[in-house]
Design a protein around this motif. Structure first.
Motif, mmCIF file in Angstrom:
data_model
loop_
_atom_site.group_PDB
_atom_site.id
_atom_site.type_symbol
_atom_site.label_atom_id
_atom_site.label_comp_id
_atom_site.label_asym_id
_atom_site.label_seq_id
_atom_site.Cartn_x
_atom_site.Cartn_y
_atom_site.Cartn_z
ATOM 1 N N MET A 1 -35.392 -116.223 -44.992
ATOM 2 C CA MET A 1 -36.063 -116.985 -43.917
ATOM 3 C C MET A 1 -35.044 -117.833 -43.174
ATOM 4 N N MET A 2 -34.281 -118.611 -43.948
ATOM 5 C CA MET A 2 -33.246 -119.465 -43.377
ATOM 6 C C MET A 2 -32.252 -118.627 -42.572
ATOM 7 N N LEU A 3 -31.878 -117.528 -43.196
ATOM 8 C CA LEU A 3 -30.916 -116.639 -42.545
ATOM 9 C C LEU A 3 -31.462 -116.110 -41.222
ATOM 10 N N ASN A 4 -32.743 -115.743 -41.277
ATOM 11 C CA ASN A 4 -33.377 -115.204 -40.095
ATOM 12 C C ASN A 4 -33.372 -116.220 -38.947
ATOM 13 N N LEU A 5 -33.642 -117.458 -39.335
ATOM 14 C CA LEU A 5 -33.699 -118.521 -38.349
ATOM 15 C C LEU A 5 -32.333 -118.707 -37.698
ATOM 16 N N THR A 6 -31.296 -118.687 -38.546
ATOM 17 C CA THR A 6 -29.931 -118.842 -38.017
ATOM 18 C C THR A 6 -29.603 -117.696 -37.072
ATOM 19 N N ARG A 7 -30.025 -116.505 -37.505
ATOM 20 C CA ARG A 7 -29.739 -115.354 -36.655
ATOM 21 C C ARG A 7 -30.478 -115.448 -35.330
ATOM 22 N N PHE A 8 -31.708 -115.881 -35.445
ATOM 23 C CA PHE A 8 -32.521 -116.045 -34.240
ATOM 24 C C PHE A 8 -31.865 -117.061 -33.294
#
Lengths: 202, 311
Positions: A1-8
């Motif tokens: 989730m965190m990773l996704n947010l950073t990627r986003f």
């Protein structure tokens, strides 16, 4: 989730901020066209664009301190965009004055620039903004080298002019210009302190 | 995609065209009747109409500024410094009971109830230009009477050379007074001959209705050949004095706002030109007129005076 947010964030962060920056303009134009700016829409439109110009200028200046305080580099990614939006809103502010307010009455405009300190100062700030906007791209950065940073220190002069411009046009209630002045002073003092401490560091 | 079939609308649902065309009237009568007691309660004060006669002789024939603009674009720092603030916050001002103190060089000083002040006067409508020092202007149909008629009733003595006016000071209701933007209470003044000029009026209404609070209820001065700030609002005291009285904007910025403050396109405000003005509702600026176009009636008051010195 965190990773996704950073990627986003990395991917769409700029687009998101760009859209947000454009929002005041969209709202103002809609208000202007739907007659929602009160009894004196020209004054309201001119003034709102000027205030947004000042806000974006201070936001631009806040990016470096923010980067140092939070120890993250992402604020710098937005500095140029915010700077260019400053120029965008200042251009709107100025053209609103020239087109809507004075309706190309050049004699009156010229008299204003020469005789009215707040307009002289405001116009100075605008003129100084032009080279910064023109040299904001990578090509110019590379070409100017060390001089780029020197040139862009003009932003401090511009910011002081902008706040002064606001101060001098107000009739009696200095509350708003004082708020902007305090923010600018904090941003400048932060830089001064850093400059002093880093110079005296062994 | 959903495409609604047009047969969804029954013919009985369609409003008859004649009713549709008269929908405002319909609203006013049908729904209006049901809502009337409520509406009346809320809007009783400002909607109340006044009996008046038209003073065509003193009235401008220009297009009136919209009621909504006149009542939402105000400089009344007692309620805040934004133009929209008075319309937002003036509602909480209590204007009844209201009394006015008349004192100084007069034979009949005292504290008078507003009703007694107004009683002998016939209200007139006068359409005046209003020119703000900030370079915008309006055309307002004021309801009121000549200040001169009131002054005569209280018999000023020969030592009454000036008239001073004071606005109500009630920070609990006038929230702008909770900040020291200007020295409170607001004070203004006129030379006695200016006060006696037939154009000078005390207004208690506009557009045929009781004065809205944001425009200076219940009673205000209107001096059409001077910048708007001379026309003091919500008056509680009228004093007759020998020396030129202090005035609020002059106290705030003496080099910018003089005691006279006559509209004069040839004398600039130190920070902006007064040559032009924007009539509210118009796009192009128009040229400002000497004494706001009332030169014929008032120029004699200032004969021989250096208008650059007495700005």
């Amino acid at each position: 989730m965190m990773l996704n947010l950073t990627r986003f964030w990395n991917r769409f962060g700029k687009l998101l901020v760009f859209t947000l920056c454009l929002l005041p303009f969209v709202i103002l134009v809609v208000q202007l066209l739907t007659n929602a700016l009160g009894a004196n829409p020209i004054e309201a439109f001119t003034r709102a664009n000027g205030e947004w110009g000042l806000r974006f200028l201070l936001m631009t200046l806040a990016m470096t301190p923010l980067r140092l305080i939070i120890r993250r580099s992402w604020p710098l990614r937005f500095r140029r965009m915010l700077g260019l939006f400053t120029f965008f809103y200042v251009c709107l502010h100025l053209s609103s004055y020239i087109v809507l307010d004075q309706f190309f009455d050049w004699t009156e405009i010229w008299a204003d620039i020469l005789k009215r300190p707040f307009i002289t100062i405001g116009m100075t700030a605008f003129v100084l903004l032009i080279p910064l906007a023109v040299t904001s791209n990578k090509v110019m950065m590379r070409r100017l080298g060390r001089n780029w940073q020197r040139l862009h220190r003009l932003v401090y002069v511009i910011a002081i002019c902008a706040v002064l411009h606001f101060f001098l046009l107000v009739k009696a209630d200095l509350y708003q210009p004082i708020v902007y002045a305090v923010i600018l002073i904090l941003l400048l003092v932060y830089r001064l302190l850093r400059l002093c401490t880093s110079q005296y560091r062994p | 995609m959903l495409i609604k079939n047009s047969s969804d609308i029954k013919s009985s649902d369609i409003t008859d065209e004649s009713v549709y065309l008269r929908r405002r009237e319909f609203m006013q009568t049908t729904a209006g009747i049901a809502l009337l007691p409520f509406v009346k309660m809320v809007a009783a004060k400002t909607e109340e109409t006044l009996p008046y006669i038209k003073n065509a002789g003193l009235s401008s024939k220009e297009k009136l500024t919209d009621y909504s603009a006149i009542t939402t674009y105000n400089n009344f720092y007692e309620f805040g410094t934004d133009k929209e603030s008075p319309a937002k916050y003036a509602g909480r001002l209590t204007t009844s009971p209201w009394s006015i103190v008349i004192d100084g060089e007069v034979n009949k000083p005292g504290r008078y109830q507003l009703e007694d002040i107004l009683n002998p006067h016939t209200l007139e409508e006068r359409i005046y230009r209003l020119r703000c020092v900030e370079r915008w202007s309006m055309v307002v149909p004021w309801i009121g009477f000549s200040l001169a008629d009131l002054i005569k009733r209280f018999e000023p003595t020969s030592r009454a050379k000036y008239v001073q006016f004071t606005t109500l000071h009630r920070p609990a209701e006038m929230i702008g007074q909770q900040r020291g933007v200007l020295q409170w209470p607001y004070v203004e003044g006129l030379r006695i001959d200016e006060a006696m000029n037939p154009l000078t009026m005390l207004a208690v209404g506009l557009y045929g209705k009781v004065m809205p609070n944001q425009n200076g209820a219940p009673i205000r001065l209107v001096v059409p050949w001077k910048y708007g700030f001379k026309s003091i609002k919500s008056i509680v005291r009228i004093s007759f004095i020998e020396k030129e009285p202090p005035t609020s904007w002059n106290l705030s910025a003496p080099s910018e706002y003089g005691f006279y403050s006559n509209v004069n396109p040839d004398v600039d405000h130190p920070r902006w030109s007064q040559r032009k003005e924007r009539r509210i509702g118009e796009f192009l600026r128009r040229n400002s007129l000497m004494y706001n176009g009332y030169e014929e009636q008032v120029a004699h008051l200032y004969k021989g005076m250096d208008l650059k010195k007495y700005y």
